[in-house]
Scaffold this motif. Structure first.
Motif, PDB file in Angstrom:
ATOM      1  N   LYS A  37       0.821  -1.217   0.000  1.00  0.00           N
ATOM      2  CA  LYS A  37       0.000   0.000   0.000  1.00  0.00           C
ATOM      3  C   LYS A  37       0.854   1.267   0.000  1.00  0.00           C
ATOM      4  CE  LYS A  37      -4.093  -2.028   1.139  1.00  0.00           C
ATOM      5  NZ  LYS A  37      -5.169  -2.075   0.225  1.00  0.00           N
ATOM      6  N   PHE A  38       2.080   1.177   0.502  1.00  0.00           N
ATOM      7  CA  PHE A  38       3.008   2.303   0.487  1.00  0.00           C
ATOM      8  C   PHE A  38       4.430   1.763   0.419  1.00  0.00           C
ATOM      9  CE2 PHE A  38       1.321   1.618   4.779  1.00  0.00           C
ATOM     10  CZ  PHE A  38       2.461   1.207   5.461  1.00  0.00           C
ATOM     11  N   HIS A  39       5.355   2.628   0.026  1.00  0.00           N
ATOM     12  CA  HIS A  39       6.747   2.222  -0.154  1.00  0.00           C
ATOM     13  C   HIS A  39       7.412   1.948   1.190  1.00  0.00           C
ATOM     14  CE1 HIS A  39      10.767   2.009  -1.762  1.00  0.00           C
ATOM     15  NE2 HIS A  39      11.151   2.858  -0.823  1.00  0.00           N
ATOM     16  N   VAL A  40       8.121   0.843   1.249  1.00  0.00           N
ATOM     17  CA  VAL A  40       8.917   0.515   2.434  1.00  0.00           C
ATOM     18  C   VAL A  40      10.359   0.288   1.988  1.00  0.00           C
ATOM     19  CG1 VAL A  40       6.987  -0.541   3.660  1.00  0.00           C
ATOM     20  CG2 VAL A  40       8.507  -1.983   2.342  1.00  0.00           C
ATOM     21  N   SER A  52       6.542  10.714   6.244  1.00  0.00           N
ATOM     22  CA  SER A  52       5.721  11.510   5.321  1.00  0.00           C
ATOM     23  C   SER A  52       4.926  10.607   4.373  1.00  0.00           C
ATOM     24  CB  SER A  52       6.573  12.504   4.539  1.00  0.00           C
ATOM     25  OG  SER A  52       7.549  11.842   3.771  1.00  0.00           O
ATOM     26  N   VAL A  53       5.537   9.520   3.903  1.00  0.00           N
ATOM     27  CA  VAL A  53       4.840   8.566   3.027  1.00  0.00           C
ATOM     28  C   VAL A  53       3.717   7.879   3.803  1.00  0.00           C
ATOM     29  CG1 VAL A  53       5.112   6.360   1.805  1.00  0.00           C
ATOM     30  CG2 VAL A  53       6.785   8.176   1.488  1.00  0.00           C
ATOM     31  N   PHE A  54       3.995   7.468   5.018  1.00  0.00           N
ATOM     32  CA  PHE A  54       2.983   6.809   5.841  1.00  0.00           C
ATOM     33  C   PHE A  54       1.812   7.741   6.127  1.00  0.00           C
ATOM     34  CE2 PHE A  54       1.241   5.861  10.072  1.00  0.00           C
ATOM     35  CZ  PHE A  54       0.710   4.612   9.805  1.00  0.00           C
ATOM     36  N   GLY A  60      -5.058   9.251   2.928  1.00  0.00           N
ATOM     37  CA  GLY A  60      -5.736   8.856   1.692  1.00  0.00           C
ATOM     38  C   GLY A  60      -5.142   9.468   0.446  1.00  0.00           C
ATOM     39  N   SER A  61      -3.983  10.101   0.569  1.00  0.00           N
ATOM     40  CA  SER A  61      -3.330  10.704  -0.589  1.00  0.00           C
ATOM     41  C   SER A  61      -2.659   9.624  -1.415  1.00  0.00           C
ATOM     42  CB  SER A  61      -2.263  11.716  -0.152  1.00  0.00           C
ATOM     43  OG  SER A  61      -2.846  12.727   0.636  1.00  0.00           O
ATOM     44  N   THR A  62      -2.679   9.811  -2.717  1.00  0.00           N
ATOM     45  CA  THR A  62      -1.977   8.885  -3.602  1.00  0.00           C
ATOM     46  C   THR A  62      -0.957   9.666  -4.397  1.00  0.00           C
ATOM     47  OG1 THR A  62      -3.667   9.162  -5.305  1.00  0.00           O
ATOM     48  CG2 THR A  62      -3.893   7.265  -3.841  1.00  0.00           C
TER      49      THR A  62
END
Length: 63
Positions: A37-40, A52-54, A60-62
């Motif tokens: 769902k997000f970069h790790v 900031s990514v989390f 709900g930002s993409t």
């Protein structure tokens, strides 16, 4: 005990930080960071997530 504020967390979050922020269990936190769902970033066995990514994902930002 006072709940830690988001600004008090480091700029790079660990899985345990995410677990604490969301109030979820360890297994759910690992499922979330492995969901894509997000970069790790991974360094050996450590999993790190930019705060900031989390927070963008949480809001709900993409990108």
């Amino acid at each position: 005990m006072d709940k830690k504020k988001i600004k008090d967390y480091p700029s790079v979050l660990s899985v345990s930080d995410i677990q604490e922020i969301l109030g979820i269990g360890r297994r759910q936190a690992y499922e979330l960071v492995n969901s894509g769902k997000f970069h790790v970033a991974r360094a050996g066995r450590r999993i790190m997530v930019s705060k900031s990514v989390f927070l963008a994902w949480l809001k709900g930002s993409t990108s």
